[in-house]
Write a protein that holds these residues in place. Structure first.
Motif, mmCIF file in Angstrom:
data_model
loop_
_atom_site.group_PDB
_atom_site.id
_atom_site.type_symbol
_atom_site.label_atom_id
_atom_site.label_comp_id
_atom_site.label_asym_id
_atom_site.label_seq_id
_atom_site.Cartn_x
_atom_site.Cartn_y
_atom_site.Cartn_z
ATOM 1 N N ALA A 76 0.846 -1.203 0.000
ATOM 2 C CA ALA A 76 0.000 0.000 0.000
ATOM 3 C C ALA A 76 0.877 1.247 0.000
ATOM 4 C CB ALA A 76 -0.923 -0.022 1.209
ATOM 5 N N ARG A 77 1.940 1.217 0.790
ATOM 6 C CA ARG A 77 2.845 2.376 0.867
ATOM 7 C C ARG A 77 3.565 2.575 -0.469
ATOM 8 N NH1 ARG A 77 6.295 0.650 4.461
ATOM 9 N NH2 ARG A 77 4.682 0.422 6.030
ATOM 10 N N ALA A 78 4.027 1.478 -1.033
ATOM 11 C CA ALA A 78 4.754 1.568 -2.313
ATOM 12 C C ALA A 78 3.853 2.172 -3.396
ATOM 13 C CB ALA A 78 5.232 0.179 -2.742
ATOM 14 N N ALA A 82 4.532 5.822 -5.062
ATOM 15 C CA ALA A 82 4.741 5.885 -6.511
ATOM 16 C C ALA A 82 3.707 6.804 -7.145
ATOM 17 C CB ALA A 82 4.652 4.482 -7.119
ATOM 18 N N ALA A 83 2.459 6.692 -6.709
ATOM 19 C CA ALA A 83 1.387 7.498 -7.314
ATOM 20 C C ALA A 83 1.626 8.985 -7.075
ATOM 21 C CB ALA A 83 0.033 7.083 -6.749
ATOM 22 N N ARG A 313 4.487 2.040 -13.824
ATOM 23 C CA ARG A 313 5.350 2.404 -12.680
ATOM 24 C C ARG A 313 4.753 1.968 -11.347
ATOM 25 N NH1 ARG A 313 5.706 7.108 -10.524
ATOM 26 N NH2 ARG A 313 7.740 6.859 -9.587
ATOM 27 N N ILE A 314 3.458 2.287 -11.197
ATOM 28 C CA ILE A 314 2.851 1.990 -9.897
ATOM 29 C C ILE A 314 2.838 0.473 -9.680
ATOM 30 C CG2 ILE A 314 0.763 2.213 -8.492
ATOM 31 C CD1 ILE A 314 0.150 4.801 -9.907
ATOM 32 N N GLY A 315 2.496 -0.234 -10.743
ATOM 33 C CA GLY A 315 2.473 -1.691 -10.644
ATOM 34 C C GLY A 315 3.845 -2.251 -10.302
ATOM 35 N N LEU A 316 4.866 -1.718 -10.908
ATOM 36 C CA LEU A 316 6.208 -2.250 -10.636
ATOM 37 C C LEU A 316 6.680 -1.906 -9.227
ATOM 38 C CD1 LEU A 316 7.958 -1.775 -14.086
ATOM 39 C CD2 LEU A 316 7.157 -3.889 -13.037
#
Ligand code: PMP
Length: 445
Positions: A76-78, A82-83, A313-316
């Motif tokens: 969740a933090r990642a 990223a977002a 990006r967010i997925g990675l």
């Protein structure tokens, strides 16, 4: 029974004349769920909460997309971090390099990596790559294997009636959808799985014509059916000997059976591997990877593979957080999920035996399926179609919902154990299973 699902019912009514079958995939609607599906609103760890606030222990886990369970804090933090720096650039990014390095370290033959969004896309690209690299037109897929909803593989991936099986001479070849490109399946050869002789014959009948054999490592779309002893190794040898590429579809098994998937677990050496589901930890991230020489055919658009959202990006960022968690402490997460799965499986078996219910629990490690059948084991697509009572399974699972346990109501899919599941979840689930069976037996008597 105090559980109410009024809001789900109302939401479903809102979908009428708006969505098809209540949502965005046939598997999520009345086909599997009966009158109306449950609308889920929130997930946390092993738990899922519906629109009416009912809590469930979730053994479906987004069809396997959630190896750490729901809303793991690291993931969740990642995602949030990223977002907040921009959702997507569609440029080269460092996170892509990092996750590709992680994949190469984990997945034995992943010398080169390409990211996509879904398992279907990864399979499409891998098949095109195989054809482009070998210059051959045909592919072999197996009865009962599902590789996404792409035209070339939409044959014999749904169950058929017992009569179709009984009357089959040769391979069972049933097209799964209307609207396919008429020619798409001309180059797709369907072969029974777990049968090396049948595979050998299919190869001999099409000399120099077959680009690739694509197989799931463990059959995961016809309940769960493990490979027969040394079958996959035999398949690999036949492919090698005939200049055919071996594509291992690890969309389901990747980052689940072992850190390096079936490839590691069964000591295989595929030319290409497709990954999805667990990789993105809830976000649509998929990949295909394999031998450098083959993957190199993608260069300069030789074998074309594009995509605005490739390597999101967010997925990675989610993938990196998840892979870190799964691999920390010498991949301790895998010991956990195998152990919890074993307790759940053996508990269910004991309950069925004690009650003389004709059901088996079949699987490999953290993925298994309950099959209502008189048989001791289900070894292939044909046995699944002939001997598994899919309606009895659906009845069992829909009843489990009433006792706070959620699993896929589709007999063709499976239960999935994740890092978030605990021994307490197992105990509660087993108690719920007893109650569900009591309720079913009560209703029948
Ligand atoms: N391959 C296999 C083995 C699958 O089980 C699935 C999906 N269930 C796919 C490919 C397609 O993946 P996706 O749904 O992400 O397109």
């Amino acid at each position: 029974m105090s559980r109410r699902t009024e809001k789900s019912k109302q939401l479903y009514q809102r979908t009428l004349n708006l969505l098809i079958e209540g949502g965005s995939s046939s598997s999520r609607g009345p086909l599997n769920y009966g009158e109306y599906p449950l609308f889920m609103q929130r997930g946390s760890g092993s738990r899922l909460y519906d629109a009416d606030g009912n809590e469930y222990i979730d053994w479906m886990m987004g069809f396997g997309a959630l190896p750490l369970g729901h809303a793991h804090p690291d993931v969740a933090r990642a995602i949030a971090d990223a977002a907040s720096n921009g959702a997507h650039f569609a440029t080269a990014t460092e996170i892509e390099v990092e996750v590709a390095e992680m994949l190469r370290a984990l997945v034995p033959n992943a010398e080169r990596v390409r990211f996509a969004n879904t398992g279907t896309e990864a399979v499409m690209a891998a098949l095109r790559l195989a054809r482009g690299y070998t210059g051959r037109p045909k592919i072999i897929k197996f009865e009962g294997h599902y590789h996404g909803w792409y035209d070339d593989v939409l044959v014999s991936s749904n169950p058929v009636t017992a009569t179709v099986v009984e009357q089959a001479s040769g391979s069972i070849r049933v097209v799964d959808s209307l609207g396919l490109n008429q020619h798409a399946l001309e180059d797709t050869i369907v072969v029974p799985w777990n049968d090396l002789e049948a595979l050998r014959r299919a190869i001999e009948n099409h000399p120099g014509q077959i680009a690739a054999i694509i197989t799931e490592g463990v059959m995961a779309n016809m309940g769960v059916i493990p490979p027969a002893e040394v079958y996959l190794q035999g398949l690999e040898k036949l492919a090698r000997r005939n200049g055919i590429l071996f594509i291992l579809d690890e969309t389901v098994t990747g980052f689940r059976i072992a850190p390096g998937g079936c490839q590691q677990y069964y000591k295989l050496s595929p030319d290409l591997v497709t990954l999805g589901k667990a990789l993105g930890c809830g976000l649509p991230v998929a990949a295909f990877a394999g031998r450098a020489e083959i993957m190199q055919a993608l260069a300069w658009g030789g074998v074309l593979h594009y995509g605005t959202h490739n390597a999101s990006r967010i997925g990675l960022h989610a993938a990196r957080a998840s892979l870190r968690k799964l691999t920390e402490n010498h991949c301790a997460a895998f010991q956990h999920i195998w152990r919890v799965a074993e307790r759940l499986r053996s508990g269910l078996v004991e309950i069925f035996q004690k009650r003389h219910v004709s059901a088996i629990v079949q699987g490999v490690g953290p993925m298994f399926q309950v099959m209502f059948t008189e048989r001791k084991a289900i070894r292939d697509f044909r046995e699944f179609c002939r001997y598994v009572d899919r309606k009895a399974y659906q009845r069992f699972v829909l009843k489990l919902f009433e006792f706070g346990v959620y699993a896929t109501p589709a007999a063709t899919l499976h239960w999935i154990v994740t890092l978030a599941h605990t021994d307490a979840d197992v105990d509660l689930t087993l108690a719920a299973a007893e109650k569900a069976l009591d309720a079913i037996a009560g209703a029948e008597s």
